[in-house]
Scaffold this motif. Structure first.
Motif, short mmCIF file in Angstrom:
data_model
loop_
_atom_site.label_atom_id
_atom_site.label_comp_id
_atom_site.label_asym_id
_atom_site.label_seq_id
_atom_site.Cartn_x
_atom_site.Cartn_y
_atom_site.Cartn_z
N LEU A 40 56.10 -5.34 -1.06
CA LEU A 40 55.05 -5.85 -0.17
C LEU A 40 54.06 -6.70 -0.95
O LEU A 40 53.66 -7.78 -0.50
CB LEU A 40 54.32 -4.69 0.50
N PHE A 41 53.68 -6.24 -2.14
CA PHE A 41 52.74 -7.00 -2.97
C PHE A 41 53.35 -8.32 -3.43
O PHE A 41 52.65 -9.32 -3.58
CB PHE A 41 52.30 -6.17 -4.17
N VAL A 42 54.67 -8.33 -3.67
CA VAL A 42 55.33 -9.58 -4.03
C VAL A 42 55.22 -10.58 -2.88
O VAL A 42 54.86 -11.75 -3.09
CB VAL A 42 56.82 -9.33 -4.39
N LEU A 43 55.51 -10.12 -1.69
CA LEU A 43 55.45 -10.99 -0.52
C LEU A 43 54.03 -11.49 -0.27
O LEU A 43 53.79 -12.70 -0.11
CB LEU A 43 55.98 -10.26 0.72
N VAL A 44 53.08 -10.58 -0.24
CA VAL A 44 51.68 -10.95 0.02
C VAL A 44 51.15 -11.83 -1.10
O VAL A 44 50.46 -12.82 -0.85
CB VAL A 44 50.81 -9.68 0.16
N GLY A 45 51.49 -11.49 -2.35
CA GLY A 45 51.01 -12.28 -3.48
C GLY A 45 51.51 -13.70 -3.48
O GLY A 45 50.76 -14.63 -3.79
N LEU A 46 52.78 -13.88 -3.11
CA LEU A 46 53.33 -15.23 -3.07
C LEU A 46 52.65 -16.08 -2.00
O LEU A 46 52.31 -17.24 -2.23
CB LEU A 46 54.84 -15.17 -2.81
N ILE A 78 50.05 -11.33 -7.45
CA ILE A 78 50.96 -10.18 -7.43
C ILE A 78 50.56 -9.16 -8.48
O ILE A 78 50.47 -7.95 -8.20
CB ILE A 78 52.41 -10.65 -7.67
N ALA A 79 50.32 -9.64 -9.71
CA ALA A 79 49.95 -8.74 -10.79
C ALA A 79 48.65 -8.00 -10.49
O ALA A 79 48.51 -6.79 -10.75
CB ALA A 79 49.82 -9.52 -12.10
N LEU A 80 47.68 -8.72 -9.93
CA LEU A 80 46.39 -8.10 -9.60
C LEU A 80 46.55 -7.03 -8.53
O LEU A 80 45.98 -5.93 -8.65
CB LEU A 80 45.41 -9.17 -9.14
N THR A 163 55.09 -11.10 -14.91
CA THR A 163 54.78 -10.45 -13.64
C THR A 163 56.05 -9.88 -13.00
O THR A 163 56.06 -8.75 -12.50
CB THR A 163 54.10 -11.43 -12.67
N GLU A 164 57.13 -10.65 -13.02
CA GLU A 164 58.38 -10.14 -12.47
C GLU A 164 58.85 -8.91 -13.25
O GLU A 164 59.32 -7.92 -12.66
CB GLU A 164 59.46 -11.22 -12.50
N GLU A 165 58.73 -8.95 -14.56
CA GLU A 165 59.12 -7.79 -15.37
C GLU A 165 58.20 -6.61 -15.09
O GLU A 165 58.64 -5.46 -15.05
CB GLU A 165 59.10 -8.15 -16.86
N MET A 166 56.92 -6.86 -14.92
CA MET A 166 55.96 -5.81 -14.63
C MET A 166 56.30 -5.11 -13.32
O MET A 166 56.26 -3.88 -13.21
CB MET A 166 54.55 -6.39 -14.57
N VAL A 167 56.64 -5.89 -12.30
CA VAL A 167 56.95 -5.33 -10.98
C VAL A 167 58.24 -4.53 -11.01
O VAL A 167 58.29 -3.37 -10.57
CB VAL A 167 57.04 -6.45 -9.92
#
Length: 319
Positions: A40-46, A78-80, A163-167
């Motif tokens: 969800l955060f990936v989608l919202v962040g993008l 996304i990271a935030l 960020t992708e690695e973090m997620v």
């Protein structure tokens, strides 16, 4: 009859440092909710980051050099969002994503060099076979005109890749490993990672899946994200901003070189419009990378020594 040797003992992923860091959560999240929240955060962040970035950068066209800087806002958002989740809900710190361990800068730079080297091989092989050549891709800035942009664009890719690695490997993977069989957590997060890269077709999807498995193994062997963040950034940066090949189907407006498919080239070797990640050359490289990472993980039987003690066994409970 002698017992198993060091390399024959099973890999103990539950004791991995990445899991130990996730165990520091005072209010841990169930694996399925953690995965849903992360996506969800990936989608919202993008979406939100793209909107904010467009306002700041003046709505650049996709072929304008500054358009690539939209990724700072998208992946930064996304990271935030994910950090706020683990800080407020789970009550643990940013470093528990896997940003711990000795020599972080050295590991990041080593990963950057390894990713660049592997991508260089991935480009040179189809060049040698006549399926890629320079002067076959168009960019708003190229050659010497792109030089001044390369350092800031490397920063963009470091943030995007980290960020992708973090997620996926810093949050979803260890949260899965806390409550699921190891192979389910690794394969599950890898399938999801491949699924969010549309347009890859069969070979491209397979290669992204292989990369995700490789990244999981590297992170578990290292006990941190530093090396894989560098590798991912080096792979993407050299593919898109150095060689001029599309990154997961996305051509970059700035590139030092202008490699692209030749007339009559074979997409299975050049990667076509998707890039090296959709080529059989990429498949061979990533299969070898997975094999090397697996052997390295087996030798450490689950990863480097944990930087902190794991929480009690009942820490798997949570909402």
């Amino acid at each position: 009859m002698s017992g198993p040797t060091e390399s024959e003992r099973p890999v103990q992923l539950r004791d991995n440092p990445m899991v130990a860091m996730a165990d520091e959560a005072e209010r841990p999240t169930r694996w399925w909710l953690a995965w849903l929240v992360a996506l969800l955060f990936v989608l919202v962040g993008l979406v939100l980051g793209d909107w904010i970035g467009a306002l700041v950068l003046g709505h650049p066209a996709k072929d304008q050099p500054r358009a690539q800087f939209l990724e700072l806002f998208m992946f930064g958002t996304i990271a935030l969002l994910l950090y706020l989740w683990i800080r407020v809900k789970e009550r643990r710190g940013f470093s528990t994503f896997g940003f711990r361990g000795s020599k972080p800068v050295g590991r990041l730079l080593l990963g950057l060099l390894l990713g660049a080297a592997l991508m260089t091989v991935g480009v040179l092989v189809p060049v040698a076979l006549g399926d890629l050549a320079t002067g076959r891709s168009e960019h708003h800035l190229s050659g010497t005109g792109a030089l001044l942009m390369l350092v800031p664009l490397l920063v963009v890719f470091v943030l995007q890749s980290s960020t992708e690695e973090m997620v996926f490997r810093g949050y979803m993977l260890p949260m899965g490993l806390r409550q699921l069989p190891g192979w389910v957590a690794v394969l599950g997060t890898s399938v999801i990672f491949a699924a969010i890269h549309p347009g890859a077709k069969v070979v491209g999807t397979l290669n992204i899946l292989l990369y995700a498995v490789f990244a999981c193994l590297v992170v578990l062997q290292q006990g941190s994200l530093w090396l894989i963040c560098g590798f991912h950034a080096g792979w993407n940066f050299f593919q898109g901003n150095v060689y001029g090949v599309p990154v997961s189907g996305n051509p970059e407006p700035t590139s030092l070189f202008t490699f692209g498919p030749t007339s009559g080239s074979r997409d299975l070797l050049s990667g076509g419009d998707f890039g090296i990640e959709a080529s059989l050359v990429g498949t061979v490289l990533l299969v070898l990378a997975v094999a090397v990472a697996w052997v390295a993980l087996r030798r450490t039987r689950g990863g480097a020594a944990a930087p902190a003690e794991a929480a009690p066994a009942d820490a798997g409970a949570g909402t």
